[in-house]
Design an enzyme around this catalytic site. Structure first.
Site, PDB file in Angstrom:
ATOM      1  N   LYS A   1       0.847  -1.170   0.027  1.00 40.54           N
ATOM      2  CA  LYS A   1       0.201  -0.002   0.144  1.00 40.54           C
ATOM      3  C   LYS A   1       0.916   1.247   0.132  1.00 40.54           C
ATOM      4  CE  LYS A   1      -3.435  -0.723  -0.625  1.00 40.54           C
ATOM      5  NZ  LYS A   1      -3.894  -1.571  -1.793  1.00 40.54           N
ATOM      6  N   GLY A   2       2.206   1.154  -0.333  1.00 40.17           N
ATOM      7  CA  GLY A   2       2.958   2.318  -0.295  1.00 40.17           C
ATOM      8  C   GLY A   2       2.838   3.175  -1.757  1.00 40.17           C
ATOM      9  N   GLY A   3       2.353   2.617  -2.851  1.00 36.99           N
ATOM     10  CA  GLY A   3       2.441   3.066  -3.994  1.00 36.99           C
ATOM     11  C   GLY A   3       3.287   2.397  -5.010  1.00 36.99           C
ATOM     12  N   THR A   4       3.463   1.332  -4.729  1.00 36.74           N
ATOM     13  CA  THR A   4       4.234   0.373  -5.404  1.00 36.74           C
ATOM     14  C   THR A   4       3.856   0.083  -6.915  1.00 36.74           C
ATOM     15  OG1 THR A   4       3.137  -1.782  -4.635  1.00 36.74           O
ATOM     16  CG2 THR A   4       5.101  -0.781  -3.344  1.00 36.74           C
TER      17      THR A   4
ATOM     18  N   ARG B   1       5.459   4.945   3.009  1.00 32.19           N
ATOM     19  CA  ARG B   1       4.258   6.016   3.048  1.00 32.19           C
ATOM     20  C   ARG B   1       3.937   5.969   4.590  1.00 32.19           C
ATOM     21  NH1 ARG B   1      -1.617   3.995   0.778  1.00 32.19           N
ATOM     22  NH2 ARG B   1      -2.746   6.231   1.034  1.00 32.19           N
TER      23      ARG B   1
ATOM     24  N   LYS C   1      -6.830   1.491  -6.556  1.00 36.04           N
ATOM     25  CA  LYS C   1      -5.847   2.138  -6.237  1.00 36.04           C
ATOM     26  C   LYS C   1      -6.345   3.762  -6.104  1.00 36.04           C
ATOM     27  CE  LYS C   1      -2.828  -1.135  -6.973  1.00 36.04           C
ATOM     28  NZ  LYS C   1      -2.404  -1.778  -5.996  1.00 36.04           N
ATOM     29  N   GLY C   2      -6.245   4.119  -4.870  1.00 33.26           N
ATOM     30  CA  GLY C   2      -6.794   5.513  -4.474  1.00 33.26           C
ATOM     31  C   GLY C   2      -8.192   5.451  -3.983  1.00 33.26           C
ATOM     32  N   ARG C   3      -8.413   4.411  -3.233  1.00 32.27           N
ATOM     33  CA  ARG C   3      -9.898   4.045  -2.766  1.00 32.27           C
ATOM     34  C   ARG C   3      -9.981   5.149  -1.532  1.00 32.27           C
ATOM     35  NH1 ARG C   3      -8.036  -1.743  -1.990  1.00 32.27           N
ATOM     36  NH2 ARG C   3      -9.344  -2.895  -3.364  1.00 32.27           N
ATOM     37  N   THR C   4     -11.210   5.329  -1.331  1.00 33.14           N
ATOM     38  CA  THR C   4     -11.936   6.277  -0.061  1.00 33.14           C
ATOM     39  C   THR C   4     -11.450   5.408   1.249  1.00 33.14           C
ATOM     40  OG1 THR C   4     -13.430   7.236  -1.402  1.00 33.14           O
ATOM     41  CG2 THR C   4     -13.754   7.767   0.551  1.00 33.14           C
TER      42      THR C   4
HETATM   43  N1  PPS Z   1      -0.953   7.764  -9.307  1.00 34.32           N
HETATM   44  C1  PPS Z   1      -1.484   7.272  -8.127  1.00 34.32           C
HETATM   45  N2  PPS Z   1      -2.875   6.413  -8.564  1.00 34.32           N
HETATM   46  C2  PPS Z   1      -3.266   5.956  -7.625  1.00 34.32           C
HETATM   47  N3  PPS Z   1      -3.001   5.468  -6.400  1.00 34.32           N
HETATM   48  C3  PPS Z   1      -1.835   5.944  -6.169  1.00 34.32           C
HETATM   49  C4  PPS Z   1      -1.006   6.549  -7.208  1.00 34.32           C
HETATM   50  N4  PPS Z   1       0.192   7.138  -6.424  1.00 34.32           N
HETATM   51  C5  PPS Z   1       0.197   6.558  -5.538  1.00 34.32           C
HETATM   52  N5  PPS Z   1      -0.901   5.767  -5.034  1.00 34.32           N
HETATM   53  C6  PPS Z   1      -1.047   5.289  -3.710  1.00 34.32           C
HETATM   54  O1  PPS Z   1      -0.998   3.798  -4.137  1.00 34.32           O
HETATM   55  C7  PPS Z   1      -1.719   3.073  -3.037  1.00 34.32           C
HETATM   56  C8  PPS Z   1      -1.561   1.564  -3.332  1.00 34.32           C
HETATM   57  O2  PPS Z   1      -0.248   1.235  -2.971  1.00 34.32           O
HETATM   58  P1  PPS Z   1       0.444  -0.266  -3.868  1.00 34.32           P
HETATM   59  O3  PPS Z   1       0.000  -0.225  -5.443  1.00 34.32           O
HETATM   60  O4  PPS Z   1       1.664  -0.417  -3.452  1.00 34.32           O
HETATM   61  O5  PPS Z   1      -0.715  -1.303  -3.136  1.00 34.32           O
HETATM   62  S1  PPS Z   1      -0.448  -2.834  -3.152  1.00 34.32           S
HETATM   63  O6  PPS Z   1       0.345  -3.117  -2.043  1.00 34.32           O
HETATM   64  O7  PPS Z   1       0.145  -3.068  -4.487  1.00 34.32           O
HETATM   65  O8  PPS Z   1      -1.824  -3.401  -2.920  1.00 34.32           O
HETATM   66  C9  PPS Z   1      -2.812   3.751  -3.037  1.00 34.32           C
HETATM   67  O9  PPS Z   1      -3.473   3.651  -1.919  1.00 34.32           O
HETATM   68  P2  PPS Z   1      -5.006   3.901  -1.372  1.00 34.32           P
HETATM   69  O10 PPS Z   1      -5.267   5.520  -1.629  1.00 34.32           O
HETATM   70  O11 PPS Z   1      -5.020   3.560   0.088  1.00 34.32           O
HETATM   71  O12 PPS Z   1      -5.782   3.136  -2.434  1.00 34.32           O
HETATM   72  C10 PPS Z   1      -2.817   5.160  -3.408  1.00 34.32           C
HETATM   73  O13 PPS Z   1      -2.925   6.136  -2.503  1.00 34.32           O
END
Ligand code: PPS
Length: 374
Positions: free
Chosen positions: A130-133, A211, A336-339
Site C-alpha cells: 500500500k505504499g504506491g508500488t 508511506r 488504487k486510490g480508494r476512499t
Molecule cells: N498515481 C496514483 N494513482 C493511484 N494510486 C496511487 C498513485 N500514486 C500512489 N498511489 C497510492 O498507491 C496506493 C496503493 O499502493 P500499492 O500499489 O503499493 O498497493 S499494493 O500493495 O500493491 O496493493 C494507493 O492507496 P489507497 O489510496 O489507500 O488506495 C494510493 O494512495
C-alpha cells in the site's frame, strides 16, 4: 451413385466411367482434406482448455471468446502474460493486456514477439504494501529501458521452492541494456527475502516505496474491508486492549509500518547504497521528481519527466498522459486510490505516538526525513 455429365456432349461409355472415377476420387480427397483440417484446428484450440478448464467455466457460452483469447494468450506469451491478468487489485489496463497478448494496440515500444531474452530481475520493488508500488512500476515501465513483470511473482516469499528457472520464466524478454524488474511488496516484511535475493544476486538493486505508516495501515485495512465487509472495526483491531491502550503489533496492518525493524533485516545482506527509498507521498505530489531519483538510482537516462504526467481531478491522483505501448492517457485502476473510512481521531493520534520513535529511527537510517510526524 448416379454420375451425370453437364451439357449434352456426346461421350463414350468408357470415357464416362473414367470421368466419374476422377470426380469420385477428387470428391473423396476433398472430404478427407476438410476432415483433417477441422480435426487439426479443433483439437489444437481445444486441448489446452480441456486440460485446465473447470466445469463452471464450461457452462457459460458467452465466456467462450474470452476463453479462446486466454488460450491464445497462453500460447503466445506464456506465464508472464498470464500473471498480468491475475493480479487481483493490481489488474492492468486494457492497453497493457493487449501488449501482453502481442496485439499492436498502439505504436510504441512493442517489439515483435520472440525478441530478447528472459533474465532474472536486476532491480526489485520490495515494498511496502500500500505504499504506491503499483504506481511506481507503471510509471517506470514507460521508460524504454525498463521491462517489468505485470503481476506480483511472490517468488521470494511464497514460491521460492519453484526455483530460479521458474522465476525467470515469469519475466518479460529484454534486449541488451534493458533492465528487468518486478514488484512484490510483501518481500519487505518477509524474513527470508533478503538472504534469498542476495543468493540470487548480491548486486540486485532494491527499491522501497514508503508511506506514512498510519495512512498505510488504514489503506491496508480498507483493502481487507473491501474483500471482507464483516471484519471488526479498524479501531478495535488496533488495540490488544482498548482501555489500556496497548497496540496490537501482531496485526499485520500495524506490523508492516515498523519500517526501521524490517530494514534492519535487509541491512544484514545489502549495503544502504543499494536500497532506494521512495516517498509514497511525493510519488503523488511530485511523481516526476521521485521518478528522477529512481532513474538515477537504476542508472537510466532521465527520460520520464513532468511531461509524462497530468493530474486527473476525477481520480484525484497523477496519471500518465500515455501508458506504455499506448497513446492514450492512463490512470491506475479502481483499487488504487480508494476512499478510506473515517477513523476515530484519538486512535489515529495513539498510532502516531506509537510510530514516532520507529519513524525517527527510520529517518536516521535512511538519511531522509519523510515528514510523517510534522
Ligand atoms: N498515481 C496514483 N494513482 C493511484 N494510486 C496511487 C498513485 N500514486 C500512489 N498511489 C497510492 O498507491 C496506493 C496503493 O499502493 P500499492 O500499489 O503499493 O498497493 S499494493 O500493495 O500493491 O496493493 C494507493 O492507496 P489507497 O489510496 O489507500 O488506495 C494510493 O494512495
Amino acid at each position: 451413385m448416379a454420375c451425370k455429365l453437364p451439357g449434352n456432349t456426346p461421350v463414350s461409355g468408357k470415357s464416362i466411367l473414367r470421368r466419374c472415377a476422377v470426380m469420385l476420387v477428387s470428391l473423396l480427397a476433398s472430404f478427407y482434406l476438410l476432415h483433417s483440417l477441422t480435426q487439426l484446428g479443433g483439437s489444437a484450440l481445444r486441448s489446452p482448455v480441456s486440460a485446465s478448464v473447470s466445469a463452471s467455466e464450461l457452462v457459460d457460452a458467452s465466456e467462450a471468446p474470452l476463453r479462446r483469447k486466454r488460450v491464445l494468450h497462453r500460447w503466445v506469451v506464456g506465464s508472464v502474460a498470464r500473471q498480468r491478468f491475475d493480479g487481483g487489485g493490481d489488474a492492468p489496463g486494457p492497453q497493457v493486456r493487449d501488449a501482453a497478448l502481442g496485439f499492436p494496440s498502439a505504436p510504441g515500444k512493442l517489439r515483435p514477439l520472440g525478441d530478447g531474452t528472459k533474465r532474472l530481475p536486476q532491480a526489485i520493488i520490495v515494498g511496502v504494501k500500500k505504499g504506491g508500488t503499483r504506481a511506481l512500476l507503471e510509471f517506470l515501465r514507460v521508460h524504454p529501458d525498463v521491462r517489468a513483470a505485470g503481476a506480483e511473482p511472490h517468488f521470494f516469499d511464497r514460491f521460492y521452492d519453484n526455483g530460479l528457472a521458474w522465476y525467470r520464466d515469469l519475466m518479460p524478454k529484454t534486449l541488451e541494456g534493458q533492465i528487468t524488474m518486478e514488484k512484490t511488496p510483501s518481500y519487505f516484511v518477509t524474513r527470508e527475502a533478503p538472504a534469498r535475493i542476495y543468493s540470487m544476486s548480491r548486486s540486485t538493486k532494491l527499491i522501497v516505496v514508503v508511506r506514512d505508516p498510519v495512512t498505510r495501515a488504514i489503506s491496508d485495512y480498507t483493502q481487507t474491508l473491501s474483500k471482507k465487509p464483516d471484519i471488526p472495526s479498524f479501531e478495535s483491531l488496533t488495540f490488544k486492549n482498548r482501555t489500556t491502550g496497548l497496540i496490537d503489533t501482531s496485526w499485520s496492518a500495524i506490523q508492516i509500518g515498523i519500517y526501521a525493524k524490517h530494514l534492519d533485516n535487509w541491512l544484514q545482506f545489502f549495503p544502504m547504497h543499494q536500497i532506494l527509498f521512495v516517498s509514497g507521498e511525493r510519488l503523488i505530489s511530485d511523481p516526476a521528481g521521485e521518478l528522477g531519483r529512481v532513474q538515477d538510482f537504476l542508472g537510466l537516462k532521465r527520460i520520464i519527466t513532468d511531461k509524462h504526467f497530468y493530474f486527473n481531478e476525477t481520480k484525484g491522483f497523477p496519471c500518465l498522459k500515455k501508458a506504455e505501448g499506448s497513446s492514450k492517457p492512463h490512470c491506475l485502476g479502481k483499487t488504487k486510490g480508494r476512499t478510506h473510512p473515517n477513523i476515530d481521531p484519538e486512535v489515529v493520534q495513539r498510532l502516531r505516538d506509537f510510530y514516532r520513535p520507529f519513524n525517527m529511527k527510520f529517518y536516521q537510517m535512511t538519511g531522509r526525513i519523510f515528514g510523517w510526524d510534522d
